[in-house]
Motif scaffolding. Sequence first.
Motif, PDB file in Angstrom:
ATOM      1  N   PHE A 172      -0.031   1.022  -3.540  1.00 16.90           N
ATOM      2  CA  PHE A 172       1.328   1.385  -3.129  1.00 16.90           C
ATOM      3  C   PHE A 172       2.195   1.745  -4.337  1.00 16.90           C
ATOM      4  CE2 PHE A 172       0.470  -1.259   0.789  1.00 16.90           C
ATOM      5  CZ  PHE A 172       0.495  -0.193   1.661  1.00 16.90           C
ATOM      6  N   GLY A 173       2.036   1.012  -5.434  1.00 18.27           N
ATOM      7  CA  GLY A 173       2.838   1.277  -6.630  1.00 18.27           C
ATOM      8  C   GLY A 173       2.540   2.621  -7.257  1.00 18.27           C
ATOM      9  N   SER A 174       1.281   3.064  -7.171  1.00 18.20           N
ATOM     10  CA  SER A 174       0.919   4.344  -7.788  1.00 18.20           C
ATOM     11  C   SER A 174       1.534   5.534  -7.061  1.00 18.20           C
ATOM     12  CB  SER A 174      -0.601   4.500  -7.842  1.00 18.20           C
ATOM     13  OG  SER A 174      -1.129   4.614  -6.532  1.00 18.20           O
ATOM     14  N   LYS A 175       1.931   5.328  -5.799  1.00 19.19           N
ATOM     15  CA  LYS A 175       2.541   6.413  -5.023  1.00 19.19           C
ATOM     16  C   LYS A 175       4.061   6.406  -5.107  1.00 19.19           C
ATOM     17  CE  LYS A 175      -1.240   6.115  -1.733  1.00 19.19           C
ATOM     18  NZ  LYS A 175      -1.635   5.599  -0.437  1.00 19.19           N
ATOM     19  N   ALA A 176       4.636   5.379  -5.723  1.00 21.84           N
ATOM     20  CA  ALA A 176       6.095   5.222  -5.736  1.00 21.84           C
ATOM     21  C   ALA A 176       6.724   6.010  -6.876  1.00 21.84           C
ATOM     22  CB  ALA A 176       6.449   3.752  -5.872  1.00 21.84           C
ATOM     23  N   ASP A 177       7.860   6.637  -6.580  1.00 16.15           N
ATOM     24  CA  ASP A 177       8.631   7.300  -7.626  1.00 16.15           C
ATOM     25  C   ASP A 177       9.486   6.296  -8.385  1.00 16.15           C
ATOM     26  OD1 ASP A 177       7.649   9.818  -7.013  1.00 16.15           O
ATOM     27  OD2 ASP A 177       9.173  10.139  -5.474  1.00 16.15           O
ATOM     28  N   ASP A 178       9.987   5.277  -7.683  1.00 16.81           N
ATOM     29  CA  ASP A 178      10.846   4.258  -8.271  1.00 16.81           C
ATOM     30  C   ASP A 178      10.346   2.901  -7.793  1.00 16.81           C
ATOM     31  OD1 ASP A 178      12.817   2.552  -9.139  1.00 16.81           O
ATOM     32  OD2 ASP A 178      14.480   3.619  -8.199  1.00 16.81           O
ATOM     33  N   LEU A 179       9.658   2.168  -8.665  1.00 15.25           N
ATOM     34  CA  LEU A 179       9.070   0.889  -8.266  1.00 15.25           C
ATOM     35  C   LEU A 179      10.118  -0.116  -7.799  1.00 15.25           C
ATOM     36  CD1 LEU A 179       6.273   0.292 -10.923  1.00 15.25           C
ATOM     37  CD2 LEU A 179       6.000   0.748  -8.491  1.00 15.25           C
ATOM     38  N   GLY A 180      11.307  -0.049  -8.350  1.00 18.82           N
ATOM     39  CA  GLY A 180      12.360  -0.982  -7.961  1.00 18.82           C
ATOM     40  C   GLY A 180      12.819  -0.802  -6.529  1.00 18.82           C
ATOM     41  N   ARG A 181      12.655   0.397  -5.986  1.00 18.01           N
ATOM     42  CA  ARG A 181      13.117   0.687  -4.629  1.00 18.01           C
ATOM     43  C   ARG A 181      11.972   0.955  -3.652  1.00 18.01           C
ATOM     44  NH1 ARG A 181      18.622   2.011  -4.802  1.00 18.01           N
ATOM     45  NH2 ARG A 181      19.404   2.331  -6.891  1.00 18.01           N
ATOM     46  N   ALA A 182      10.750   0.824  -4.118  1.00 16.68           N
ATOM     47  CA  ALA A 182       9.613   1.227  -3.293  1.00 16.68           C
ATOM     48  C   ALA A 182       9.205   0.183  -2.251  1.00 16.68           C
ATOM     49  CB  ALA A 182       8.425   1.549  -4.178  1.00 16.68           C
ATOM     50  N   GLY A 183       9.609  -1.062  -2.433  1.00 15.63           N
ATOM     51  CA  GLY A 183       9.226  -2.093  -1.479  1.00 15.63           C
ATOM     52  C   GLY A 183       7.736  -2.366  -1.480  1.00 15.63           C
ATOM     53  N   VAL A 184       7.141  -2.397  -2.659  1.00 17.91           N
ATOM     54  CA  VAL A 184       5.692  -2.553  -2.783  1.00 17.91           C
ATOM     55  C   VAL A 184       5.233  -3.871  -2.165  1.00 17.91           C
ATOM     56  CG1 VAL A 184       3.796  -2.813  -4.442  1.00 17.91           C
ATOM     57  CG2 VAL A 184       5.531  -1.040  -4.787  1.00 17.91           C
ATOM     58  N   ILE A 185       5.941  -4.954  -2.434  1.00 16.91           N
ATOM     59  CA  ILE A 185       5.527  -6.251  -1.894  1.00 16.91           C
ATOM     60  C   ILE A 185       5.650  -6.261  -0.373  1.00 16.91           C
ATOM     61  CG2 ILE A 185       5.991  -8.738  -1.874  1.00 16.91           C
ATOM     62  CD1 ILE A 185       6.836  -8.518  -4.779  1.00 16.91           C
ATOM     63  N   GLY A 186       6.732  -5.716   0.156  1.00 13.25           N
ATOM     64  CA  GLY A 186       6.918  -5.665   1.603  1.00 13.25           C
ATOM     65  C   GLY A 186       5.846  -4.820   2.291  1.00 13.25           C
ATOM     66  N   LYS A 187       5.525  -3.664   1.716  1.00 13.41           N
ATOM     67  CA  LYS A 187       4.483  -2.804   2.285  1.00 13.41           C
ATOM     68  C   LYS A 187       3.126  -3.494   2.224  1.00 13.41           C
ATOM     69  CE  LYS A 187       6.668   1.611   1.162  1.00 13.41           C
ATOM     70  NZ  LYS A 187       6.615   2.797   0.282  1.00 13.41           N
ATOM     71  N   THR A 188       2.858  -4.171   1.106  1.00 15.54           N
ATOM     72  CA  THR A 188       1.590  -4.882   0.971  1.00 15.54           C
ATOM     73  C   THR A 188       1.494  -6.010   1.987  1.00 15.54           C
ATOM     74  OG1 THR A 188       1.509  -4.354  -1.388  1.00 15.54           O
ATOM     75  CG2 THR A 188       0.123  -6.164  -0.641  1.00 15.54           C
ATOM     76  N   ALA A 189       2.589  -6.760   2.150  1.00 13.95           N
ATOM     77  CA  ALA A 189       2.593  -7.863   3.116  1.00 13.95           C
ATOM     78  C   ALA A 189       2.329  -7.347   4.526  1.00 13.95           C
ATOM     79  CB  ALA A 189       3.937  -8.601   3.060  1.00 13.95           C
ATOM     80  N   GLN A 190       2.947  -6.230   4.880  1.00 15.64           N
ATOM     81  CA  GLN A 190       2.753  -5.661   6.214  1.00 15.64           C
ATOM     82  C   GLN A 190       1.315  -5.166   6.386  1.00 15.64           C
ATOM     83  OE1 GLN A 190       5.022  -2.141   7.172  1.00 15.64           O
ATOM     84  NE2 GLN A 190       5.205  -2.784   9.312  1.00 15.64           N
ATOM     85  N   ALA A 191       0.769  -4.539   5.345  1.00 18.21           N
ATOM     86  CA  ALA A 191      -0.598  -4.029   5.437  1.00 18.21           C
ATOM     87  C   ALA A 191      -1.620  -5.168   5.539  1.00 18.21           C
ATOM     88  CB  ALA A 191      -0.915  -3.153   4.227  1.00 18.21           C
ATOM     89  N   LEU A 192      -1.369  -6.266   4.836  1.00 16.66           N
ATOM     90  CA  LEU A 192      -2.320  -7.374   4.835  1.00 16.66           C
ATOM     91  C   LEU A 192      -2.203  -8.266   6.068  1.00 16.66           C
ATOM     92  CD1 LEU A 192      -2.182  -8.526   1.096  1.00 16.66           C
ATOM     93  CD2 LEU A 192      -4.071  -7.376   2.242  1.00 16.66           C
ATOM     94  N   TYR A 193      -0.972  -8.541   6.488  1.00 23.96           N
ATOM     95  CA  TYR A 193      -0.759  -9.556   7.517  1.00 23.96           C
ATOM     96  C   TYR A 193      -0.123  -9.011   8.797  1.00 23.96           C
ATOM     97  CZ  TYR A 193      -1.537 -12.365   3.362  1.00 23.96           C
ATOM     98  OH  TYR A 193      -2.062 -12.889   2.220  1.00 23.96           O
ATOM     99  N   GLY A 194       0.238  -7.738   8.828  1.00 22.75           N
ATOM    100  CA  GLY A 194       0.859  -7.161  10.019  1.00 22.75           C
ATOM    101  C   GLY A 194       2.288  -7.650  10.204  1.00 22.75           C
TER     102      GLY A 194
END
Length: 200
Positions: free
Chosen positions: A133-155
């Motif tokens: 997810f981080g590699s696709k983000a233009d701005d890591l601070g606003r990308a919500g990487v942890i939130g996207k990862t949590a949703q992908a892993l746990y629904g």
Amino acid sequence: MSDDVTQDAVLRFAKRLGQITANCETAAVWIGSGEPASWQYVRRDGETIVVSRATVRYWAVRDAAASNGYRLDVPPDDIDAVPGAQEIRGMPHADVLPTLAVAPSLAANSGAIFRTAWEDGSDYPTLGMFLRFGSKADDLGRAGVIGKTAQALYGGPRNSSSKVQRTRDAAVREWRALTRRLDAVRDEFVYRSVQPSGSA
């Protein structure tokens, strides 16, 4: 530390770093950018040491504190021991010639060391998803990487606090395991590099 010491330290850091980058030979560079990471600094006694920006920052803080009446090598009195008021502890010095010999080699092989420790990434699923997810983000601070990862892993809903916390805890565990493995791979690399070519 007072504002005077802070301002003095910043000015000293900028001046000394400028002198070092202009006059000292580069010891190691950052792989991604090619920018110098450390320099070979010859002390007054003739010994060559490796200095980085962190070393120069330490020198600047030490010298600024000393010129403003602080001593970094003397522990504070109980009255002076206010958290955040002083930067007063000795710095370990791993800046002798053996470090000069090993550091550039480790820097040059950091990608190989990481790939060896990471292997296929199956031991680090959370960190792997962070990277995707981080590699696709233009701005890591606003990308919500942890939130996207949590949703992908746990629904469930995105940015669910319990799932984000669960993801964060898993990532911390994986990071600690990866750090241990990186240290082991790096130590093995250093050990092999100092062995005679005929022994294994």
